[in-house]
Design an enzyme around this catalytic site. Structure first.
Site, PDB file in Angstrom:
ATOM      1  N   LYS A  37       0.813  -1.209   0.000  1.00 20.81           N
ATOM      2  CA  LYS A  37       0.000   0.000   0.000  1.00 20.81           C
ATOM      3  C   LYS A  37       0.855   1.271   0.000  1.00 20.81           C
ATOM      4  O   LYS A  37       2.055   1.250   0.252  1.00 20.81           O
ATOM      5  CB  LYS A  37      -0.964  -0.014   1.184  1.00 20.81           C
ATOM      6  CG  LYS A  37      -2.162  -0.925   0.935  1.00 20.81           C
ATOM      7  CD  LYS A  37      -3.289  -0.659   1.911  1.00 20.81           C
ATOM      8  CE  LYS A  37      -4.577  -1.327   1.434  1.00 20.81           C
ATOM      9  NZ  LYS A  37      -5.680  -1.112   2.384  1.00 20.81           N
TER      10      LYS A  37
ATOM     11  N   ARG B 138      -4.620  -9.832   4.331  1.00 21.98           N
ATOM     12  CA  ARG B 138      -4.909  -9.780   2.897  1.00 21.98           C
ATOM     13  C   ARG B 138      -3.604  -9.447   2.172  1.00 21.98           C
ATOM     14  O   ARG B 138      -2.967  -8.436   2.460  1.00 21.98           O
ATOM     15  CB  ARG B 138      -5.981  -8.729   2.625  1.00 21.98           C
ATOM     16  CG  ARG B 138      -6.498  -8.679   1.213  1.00 21.98           C
ATOM     17  CD  ARG B 138      -7.673  -7.715   1.103  1.00 21.98           C
ATOM     18  NE  ARG B 138      -8.236  -7.696  -0.246  1.00 21.98           N
ATOM     19  CZ  ARG B 138      -7.865  -6.882  -1.210  1.00 21.98           C
ATOM     20  NH1 ARG B 138      -6.910  -5.974  -0.966  1.00 21.98           N
ATOM     21  NH2 ARG B 138      -8.430  -6.933  -2.407  1.00 21.98           N
TER      22      ARG B 138
END
Length: 288
Positions: free
Chosen positions: A223, A257
């Protein structure tokens, strides 16, 4: 720490679950459409299951800004893959990454056992759909940000308090609608409605969210907060991701995840061994 139940699978205290990302989109921020076609997506599913994925999260709409995708197109992109995974891999939980109740309903009918609503109940009917189909639900936090938009000058008096308040409220509402409490997860939702400082603070204080008693999912993989912290592009963010993964696991997160399943699995196994929840595979040094 309670048992987490998702569809046909359960995860006991001390067990970590890896959620593999499989995107049926042509414009994903990381794979740039590598699994858009069914054949490539199916090969990816087989790979991540072999690498130790417990959950496969299928998405049909890019999280960030991009070309519009209506509900019918989202379903068309994902339903066949959801059904195939459900039929082929009985021990794998099928998750659907959507914020739309209509998509969630169609994909639960196809075999999805977890609804990963990353946009914090933007469609309030999603929780009712999960309840109707006996599916689990991820309760996320965006600070009021609308789906598929980027954060802009966001501020919180205390981001962790805000996350705790909003995600637990969503979980309690979902339980009231009939979602099994043992099938509800809280996601602090790094980057969504947050700047890098917020995401770092959430990671540092993740034990406060874990302390609510609800199981916690984290989506950290490659991210922007990792990239901005280290000054690295998407393709070079794996070490930073794994560092945040280890910290989150130590703080008590249960589901992770990830794009990089094998590496994530090894990090989680190591954390579990250090905590005393998992035995070493081949200990012999100094024992003979």
């Amino acid at each position: 720490m309670s048992v987490l139940r998702l569809g046909r699978s359960s995860f006991g205290p001390g067990e970590f679950a890896v959620m593999a990302i499989v995107n049926r989109t042509p414009d994903s921020f990381y794979d740039r459409g590598a699994t858009f076609a069914f054949e490539q997506a199916w090969r990816r599913v087989e790979q991540v299951v072999a690498e130790g994925a417990d959950i496969v999260d299928v998405g049909g709409v890019k999280a960030g800004p991009g070309a519009p995708v209506d509900e019918d197109e989202e379903i068309a992109r994902t339903a066949d893959l959801v059904a195939a995974i459900h039929e082929k891999f009985a021990d794998v939980v099928v998750s659907v990454d959507t914020y739309r109740a209509g998509t969630a309903a169609a994909l639960c009918e196809a075999g999805a056992e977890l609804v990963n609503d990353t946009w914090a109940g933007a469609d309030p009917e999603v929780a009712a759909v999960a309840a109707e189909h006996g599916a689990g639900l991820v309760c996320s936090h965006t600070g009021g940000q609308r789906p598929r938009t980027l954060p802009h000058r966001v501020r919180y008096a205390d981001v962790v308090d805000d996350v705790v308040r909003d995600t637990t409220a969503l979980a309690e509402r979902a339980a009231g609608l009939g979602v099994a409490p043992e099938s509800l997860l809280l996601d602090p939702t790094h980057d969504f409605g947050k700047n890098t400082y917020h995401s770092l603070e959430l990671t540092r204080r993740l034990d406060e969210l874990v302390g609510t008693g609800w199981p916690v999912l984290v989506s950290l993989s490659r991210k922007d907060f990792v990239g901005e912290t280290l000054g690295l592009p998407v393709g070079e963010r794996l070490p930073g991701t794994l560092g945040a993964t280890a910290i989150s696991a130590w703080h008590g997160a249960r589901v992770f995840r990830a794009h990089d399943v094998a590496a994530t699995r090894q990090v989680l196994d190591m954390v579990a061994a250090v905590r005393g929840d998992r035995r070493p595979v081949a200990p012999y040094r100094g024992l003979a």
